[in-house]
Design an enzyme around this catalytic site. Sequence first.
Site, mmCIF file in Angstrom:
data_model
loop_
_atom_site.group_PDB
_atom_site.id
_atom_site.type_symbol
_atom_site.label_atom_id
_atom_site.label_comp_id
_atom_site.label_asym_id
_atom_site.label_seq_id
_atom_site.Cartn_x
_atom_site.Cartn_y
_atom_site.Cartn_z
ATOM 1 N N GLU A 1 -7.152 0.581 2.128
ATOM 2 C CA GLU A 1 -6.890 1.988 1.805
ATOM 3 C C GLU A 1 -8.120 2.660 1.192
ATOM 4 O OE1 GLU A 1 -3.327 2.098 -0.551
ATOM 5 O OE2 GLU A 1 -2.065 1.333 1.075
ATOM 6 N N GLU B 1 1.238 -3.297 5.938
ATOM 7 C CA GLU B 1 2.006 -3.491 4.704
ATOM 8 C C GLU B 1 3.278 -2.658 4.750
ATOM 9 O OE1 GLU B 1 0.014 -2.653 1.030
ATOM 10 O OE2 GLU B 1 -1.798 -3.760 1.593
#
Length: 493
Positions: free
Chosen positions: A115, A262
């Site tokens: 991220e 995820e």
Amino acid sequence: MVLGNLLLFIAGIFSCASGAFVGINIGTDVSNMPSAPEVVAILKANQITHLRLYDADAHMLKALADSGIEVMVGITNEEVLGIGESPSKAAAWINQNVAAYLPSTNITSIAVGSEVLTTIPNLVPVLVPAMNNLHKALVASNLNFMVKVSTPQAMDIIPRPFPPSTATFNSSWSATVYQILQFLKNTDSYYMLNAYPYFGYTSGNGIFPLDYALFRSLPSVKQIVDPNTLSHYDSMFDALVDATYYSIEALNMSGIPIVVTETGWPWLGGANEPDAIADNAETFNRNLIRRVLNDSGPPSQPKVPINTYIYELFNEDKRPGPVSEKNWGLFFTNGSAVYTFSLSTSDQITGNNSDFCVAKPNADPGKLQAGLDWACGQGGASCNAIQEGQPCYLPNTYQNHASYAYNDYYQKKRSVGATCDFDGTAATTTVDPGHGSCKFTGSSNITPNSIGGFTTTVAPGPVTLQGGSGTMNLQVSEIQPLISALFLALVLL
């Protein structure tokens, strides 16, 4: 060897014949992290065929050799800068962390950072160069067709994911995202998405019902419909994935599949986190697995499966933040499941017909002592093996000795109604707690480090117990056995 690995991971319960799979992430902010071979034993015992590492840990990569498990390795955020600025560092990283382990360890992808766009924006200028440098190093090693490169991004870079058909990437990042998409298209890779319906629901101020986040069916009057396409979304998960597909399309790109790197649901939270409970986590993950393994995509891409990695294998108790941040795991570190689940589309429950009764971890030493005394006394358990100098004396902890005594009592008396509870401090596990020359009652062909599934037995046991693991010099009445039978199990049906 490569063919053998291929056959193994295709046959795994976490995949289906058509190719869709559910894998798992493994974080390392864990207090009592099992050894790499023990982790692999847990994965194999539960037939997990796809694993994402957040780094390229040498012990794990060695332990995964010849396991058949498909591995995604990670470039940490701290490594991105150096690799982005130096092709030679990228080449060295590939040689040390990928080429050195192939083909025995089935490394198939590299996740560059985690991220990065939303967590470390100062790395953005070197993110795509890092991806390019790694890919070029793979080409030089003739590994580019075997190992793909991508970078996981959060849903946060899509500020308005609903309705999906109008979703677009944040304009602040669109130039970089476009470069990422070009790279993925040119290298035949895929977009890595971290998508959490839990956060979408808890931050939604009641806009969407809980059932929508948990994949539960909604009555017709509450069904979620995109007003532009009239597509029905049965789950928030599908809507988030589709919002990403539409965002990619808005940049005039297509043909790039999405892999969810995820997703998950915490099973325990603080007082201000009422939705982080085991029942919701079990429901979410059970339905997620069924959803993914039906081998279909979201409404805009119905023929593209949504391969997915659940977050995560173990509870990361060392993570900072709210209680929920520490409790996303499917398993405790001894291989016992946090809650009951099945890793396939069938209704088979993880585990087998042979179970053992063991003490839960973190139980109060005083309560363990009471339960131990009862089991070795009134309960009639044979506790000679946990006296000093005997095979099961070590490790010399309350939890370990209590596990041996509990199990001996349970195995001998279960046929006449004995339960494995001990006032909430014990649970059954299919993990054989035998180790070395220490043989637990009910075990056969003890194999060190063998680890299996786990199911909870909830019934009023004799005594009161709870875990503590402090090491002490114990007398005969203070005995107990091995295995961190980390409490509670419910497996994903």
